[in-house]
Design a protein around this motif. Structure first.
Motif, PDB file in Angstrom:
ATOM      1  N   MET A  16      38.871 -31.967  73.835  1.00 45.28           N
ATOM      2  CA  MET A  16      39.417 -31.643  72.531  1.00 45.28           C
ATOM      3  C   MET A  16      40.347 -30.438  72.695  1.00 45.28           C
ATOM      4  N   ALA A  17      41.509 -30.532  72.168  1.00 47.86           N
ATOM      5  CA  ALA A  17      42.485 -29.448  72.267  1.00 47.86           C
ATOM      6  C   ALA A  17      42.086 -28.295  71.355  1.00 47.86           C
ATOM      7  N   TRP A  18      42.592 -27.116  71.692  1.00 46.13           N
ATOM      8  CA  TRP A  18      42.273 -25.897  70.929  1.00 46.13           C
ATOM      9  C   TRP A  18      42.600 -26.070  69.454  1.00 46.13           C
ATOM     10  N   SER A  19      43.762 -26.627  69.133  1.00 47.27           N
ATOM     11  CA  SER A  19      44.149 -26.771  67.725  1.00 47.27           C
ATOM     12  C   SER A  19      43.205 -27.720  66.991  1.00 47.27           C
ATOM     13  N   SER A  20      42.772 -28.772  67.681  1.00 51.47           N
ATOM     14  CA  SER A  20      41.831 -29.706  67.068  1.00 51.47           C
ATOM     15  C   SER A  20      40.471 -29.049  66.835  1.00 51.47           C
ATOM     16  N   LEU A  21      39.996 -28.280  67.823  1.00 54.49           N
ATOM     17  CA  LEU A  21      38.727 -27.568  67.674  1.00 54.49           C
ATOM     18  C   LEU A  21      38.814 -26.559  66.535  1.00 54.49           C
ATOM     19  N   LYS A  22      39.899 -25.829  66.491  1.00 51.42           N
ATOM     20  CA  LYS A  22      40.096 -24.824  65.441  1.00 51.42           C
ATOM     21  C   LYS A  22      40.110 -25.488  64.058  1.00 51.42           C
ATOM     22  N   LEU A  23      40.771 -26.629  63.965  1.00 47.30           N
ATOM     23  CA  LEU A  23      40.832 -27.356  62.699  1.00 47.30           C
ATOM     24  C   LEU A  23      39.442 -27.838  62.277  1.00 47.30           C
ATOM     25  N   GLN A  24      38.673 -28.377  63.218  1.00 43.17           N
ATOM     26  CA  GLN A  24      37.327 -28.853  62.912  1.00 43.17           C
ATOM     27  C   GLN A  24      36.403 -27.700  62.499  1.00 43.17           C
ATOM     28  N   LEU A  25      36.503 -26.553  63.202  1.00 39.32           N
ATOM     29  CA  LEU A  25      35.682 -25.395  62.839  1.00 39.32           C
ATOM     30  C   LEU A  25      36.066 -24.857  61.464  1.00 39.32           C
ATOM     31  N   SER A  26      37.354 -24.844  61.160  1.00 36.56           N
ATOM     32  CA  SER A  26      37.809 -24.383  59.845  1.00 36.56           C
ATOM     33  C   SER A  26      37.298 -25.304  58.750  1.00 36.56           C
ATOM     34  N   LYS A  27      37.365 -26.597  59.004  1.00 37.67           N
ATOM     35  CA  LYS A  27      36.878 -27.571  58.025  1.00 37.67           C
ATOM     36  C   LYS A  27      35.381 -27.387  57.789  1.00 37.67           C
ATOM     37  N   PHE A  28      34.633 -27.224  58.862  1.00 37.09           N
ATOM     38  CA  PHE A  28      33.187 -27.019  58.748  1.00 37.09           C
ATOM     39  C   PHE A  28      32.884 -25.738  57.971  1.00 37.09           C
ATOM     40  N   ALA A  29      33.577 -24.657  58.291  1.00 37.86           N
ATOM     41  CA  ALA A  29      33.339 -23.380  57.613  1.00 37.86           C
ATOM     42  C   ALA A  29      33.633 -23.491  56.117  1.00 37.86           C
ATOM     43  N   LYS A  30      34.681 -24.194  55.754  1.00 35.14           N
ATOM     44  CA  LYS A  30      35.006 -24.368  54.337  1.00 35.14           C
ATOM     45  C   LYS A  30      33.944 -25.187  53.620  1.00 35.14           C
ATOM     46  N   GLU A  31      33.416 -26.196  54.311  1.00 36.72           N
ATOM     47  CA  GLU A  31      32.365 -27.012  53.698  1.00 36.72           C
ATOM     48  C   GLU A  31      31.091 -26.203  53.482  1.00 36.72           C
ATOM     49  N   VAL A  32      30.763 -25.355  54.442  1.00 35.51           N
ATOM     50  CA  VAL A  32      29.523 -24.584  54.369  1.00 35.51           C
ATOM     51  C   VAL A  32      29.664 -23.382  53.440  1.00 35.51           C
ATOM     52  N   ALA A  33      30.747 -22.625  53.601  1.00 41.48           N
ATOM     53  CA  ALA A  33      30.891 -21.368  52.872  1.00 41.48           C
ATOM     54  C   ALA A  33      31.791 -21.472  51.654  1.00 41.48           C
ATOM     55  N   GLY A  34      32.549 -22.519  51.561  1.00 36.78           N
ATOM     56  CA  GLY A  34      33.485 -22.636  50.461  1.00 36.78           C
ATOM     57  C   GLY A  34      34.768 -21.879  50.768  1.00 36.78           C
ATOM     58  N   VAL A  35      35.666 -21.900  49.844  1.00 34.36           N
ATOM     59  CA  VAL A  35      36.933 -21.189  50.015  1.00 34.36           C
ATOM     60  C   VAL A  35      36.978 -20.044  49.021  1.00 34.36           C
ATOM     61  N   GLY A  36      37.737 -19.062  49.326  1.00 31.51           N
ATOM     62  CA  GLY A  36      37.837 -17.904  48.450  1.00 31.51           C
ATOM     63  C   GLY A  36      38.643 -16.818  49.129  1.00 31.51           C
ATOM     64  N   GLU A  37      38.402 -15.623  48.710  1.00 28.47           N
ATOM     65  CA  GLU A  37      39.097 -14.479  49.277  1.00 28.47           C
ATOM     66  C   GLU A  37      38.663 -14.257  50.726  1.00 28.47           C
ATOM     67  N   PRO A  38      39.583 -13.801  51.584  1.00 28.43           N
ATOM     68  CA  PRO A  38      39.197 -13.487  52.959  1.00 28.43           C
ATOM     69  C   PRO A  38      38.170 -12.358  52.984  1.00 28.43           C
ATOM     70  N   VAL A  39      37.313 -12.403  53.960  1.00 23.81           N
ATOM     71  CA  VAL A  39      36.257 -11.408  54.087  1.00 23.81           C
ATOM     72  C   VAL A  39      36.785 -10.204  54.851  1.00 23.81           C
ATOM     73  N   LEU A  40      36.465  -9.045  54.355  1.00 23.18           N
ATOM     74  CA  LEU A  40      36.826  -7.810  55.029  1.00 23.18           C
ATOM     75  C   LEU A  40      35.679  -7.410  55.942  1.00 23.18           C
ATOM     76  N   VAL A  41      35.968  -7.247  57.214  1.00 24.68           N
ATOM     77  CA  VAL A  41      34.941  -6.828  58.168  1.00 24.68           C
ATOM     78  C   VAL A  41      34.947  -5.304  58.175  1.00 24.68           C
ATOM     79  N   SER A  42      33.873  -4.711  57.648  1.00 27.03           N
ATOM     80  CA  SER A  42      33.860  -3.265  57.465  1.00 27.03           C
ATOM     81  C   SER A  42      33.032  -2.523  58.510  1.00 27.03           C
ATOM     82  N   ARG A  43      32.287  -3.230  59.329  1.00 23.83           N
ATOM     83  CA  ARG A  43      31.449  -2.567  60.333  1.00 23.83           C
ATOM     84  C   ARG A  43      31.935  -2.908  61.727  1.00 23.83           C
TER      85      ARG A  43
END
Length: 90
Positions: free
Chosen positions: A1-28
């Motif tokens: 699986m190519a990097w772009s395909s893996l990245k697309l699949q991970l993004s799709k999975f993350a959106k399904e699990v966490a939903g979409v919204g504002e980007p998260v600020l990493v503060s620590r």
């Protein structure tokens, strides 16, 4: 699986699990480091697709980094940290 395909699949999975919204600020710093280690592990696994054992190890390390991000700590990790602070043999 190519990097772009893996990245697309991970993004799709993350959106399904966490939903979409504002980007998260990493503060620590530890959260940022965990994310960087997770990304590093994914990148290394892609570089080792021809060697499944190396790819699997990189994915395992990446998974551990992301588990630290969400607060999942296993007993082995706690014991390693605890005993690494002792000076044994003196």
């Amino acid at each position: 699986m190519a990097w772009s395909s893996l990245k697309l699949q991970l993004s799709k999975f993350a959106k399904e699990v966490a939903g979409v919204g504002e980007p998260v600020l990493v503060s620590r710093e530890r959260d940022r480091a965990a994310l960087e280690h997770g990304i590093d592990g994914l990148t290394k696994s892609l570089a080792h697709l021809d060697a499944p054992e190396l790819a699997a190890e990189s994915l395992r390390l990446s998974s551990q980094a992301l588990e630290r991000l969400i607060g999942k700590i296993d007993a082995e990790h706690v014991l390693d940290r605890l005993f690494s602070s002792f000076c044994i043999g003196k």
